[in-house]
Write an enzyme that holds these catalytic residues in place. Structure first.
Site, short mmCIF file in Angstrom:
data_model
loop_
_atom_site.label_atom_id
_atom_site.label_comp_id
_atom_site.label_asym_id
_atom_site.label_seq_id
_atom_site.Cartn_x
_atom_site.Cartn_y
_atom_site.Cartn_z
N CYS A 102 -1.88 3.42 9.50
CA CYS A 102 -2.97 2.47 9.25
C CYS A 102 -4.05 2.56 10.33
O CYS A 102 -5.22 2.36 10.05
CB CYS A 102 -2.42 1.05 9.18
SG CYS A 102 -1.48 0.69 7.69
N HIS B 277 0.84 -1.19 0.00
CA HIS B 277 0.00 0.00 0.00
C HIS B 277 0.88 1.25 0.00
O HIS B 277 1.99 1.24 0.54
CB HIS B 277 -0.91 0.04 1.23
CG HIS B 277 -2.12 -0.84 1.11
ND1 HIS B 277 -2.37 -1.87 1.98
CD2 HIS B 277 -3.15 -0.84 0.22
CE1 HIS B 277 -3.50 -2.47 1.64
NE2 HIS B 277 -3.98 -1.87 0.58
#
Length: 287
Positions: free
Chosen positions: A280, A184
């Site tokens: 995150c 990511h």
């Protein structure tokens, strides 16, 4: 006709500029049901035990760091059967008070998207977008004053980049990720100062063309080495002055201070087992 050679950019850090912390509002979710029960990326290993009480303690430490800095922290209620809800950044992208929802690539996580949109609807966010194409929220989107940086290659569908541009009315810079350890964008790049379009990133995580785009857009970016990137050092959260990141990314302390930032290290080792760090766990609610 041959391609014109672009001069190399000096790696000398820019002079430190005055920094100021700007109040932030974050959405977080306690890891009440956190576990690693399936493999979604290069970091997850269901055979490796997770210490749930320690994960909760580390998450609480991160939350209290934000509060000690004067930032507001909202909480999303965890739901049984959704062990990754702690990673709220994946649930949406918020800019200008507008919410671009997530659509997860893996069916295990898809219920999280609805839970996030429900929270936003109940908390006064009027402009909500249910996406057509797969995107994993701020896992693959990063917001600066000038651009919406968008990752592709492992999770988010490139068609979601155009969809986000239409919704936000912000120019989207599409960046290709090529290393599965940085599956990511939020593992390979972090925004240090959104108002100044200032970032840090790990060049080898990106394709050659994307590295050149980043070099042109951010000639003074902080370039992180592999050791610090693999320690989740770029999965960081900055308020324009304080940069919160894992304590194991020791090589980032001095470069951040040289640029006028104040690094704040936290231990999120248990959450790293699922491939997530400070960013995150932190959904930024941009007004």
């Amino acid at each position: 006709m041959g391609s014109r050679r672009v001069p190399e950019v000096s790696q000398e850090p820019p002079l430190a500029r005055p920094r100021r912390a700007r109040p932030r509002r974050y959405l977080m979710c306690p890891p009440a049901h956190f576990d690693v029960t399936y493999s979604l990326n290069a970091w997850t290993d269901p055979d490796k035990p997770v210490d749930a009480p320690l994960a909760l303690a580390q998450w609480e430490q991160l939350r209290e760091v934000y509060r000690s800095l004067g930032h507001a922290v909202e909480e999303l209620a965890p739901q049984p059967g959704l062990p990754d809800m702690v990673f709220t950044a994946y649930g949406a992208t918020v800019a200008d008070g507008r919410v671009f929802g997530a659509r997860f690539a893996h069916p295990h996580r898809e219920p999280e998207a609805g839970a996030h949109l429900e929270w936003f609807a109940e908390n006064g966010f009027a402009h909500l977008h249910v996406p057509v194409h797969i995107n994993e929220g701020e896992g693959d989107f990063a917001v600066t004053a000038s651009w919406l940086l968008a990752g592709r290659g492992f999770g988010t569908n490139p068609l979601a980049h155009g969809e986000a541009q239409e919704f936000f009315g912000r120019p989207v810079i599409s960046l290709e990720l090529v290393d599965p350890r940085f599956h990511h964008l939020g593992l390979a790049l972090t925004v240090l100062d959104d108002e100044a379009d200032e970032v840090a990133y790990h060049p080898p995580a990106f394709s050659p063309g994307s590295r050149e785009v980043l070099r042109r857009l951010f000639p003074d970016a902080l370039l992180a080495g592999e050791k610090d990137a693999l320690a989740f050092g770029l999965n960081a959260v900055s308020d324009g002055l304080h940069v919160v990141f894992p304590q194991a990314a020791t090589g980032l302390y001095a470069p951040l201070r040289e640029r006028g930032f104040e690094p704040l290290a936290v231990d999120l080792g248990e959450l790293h087992k699922a491939g997530g760090g400070a960013k995150c766990c932190t959904q930024e609610l941009r007004p």
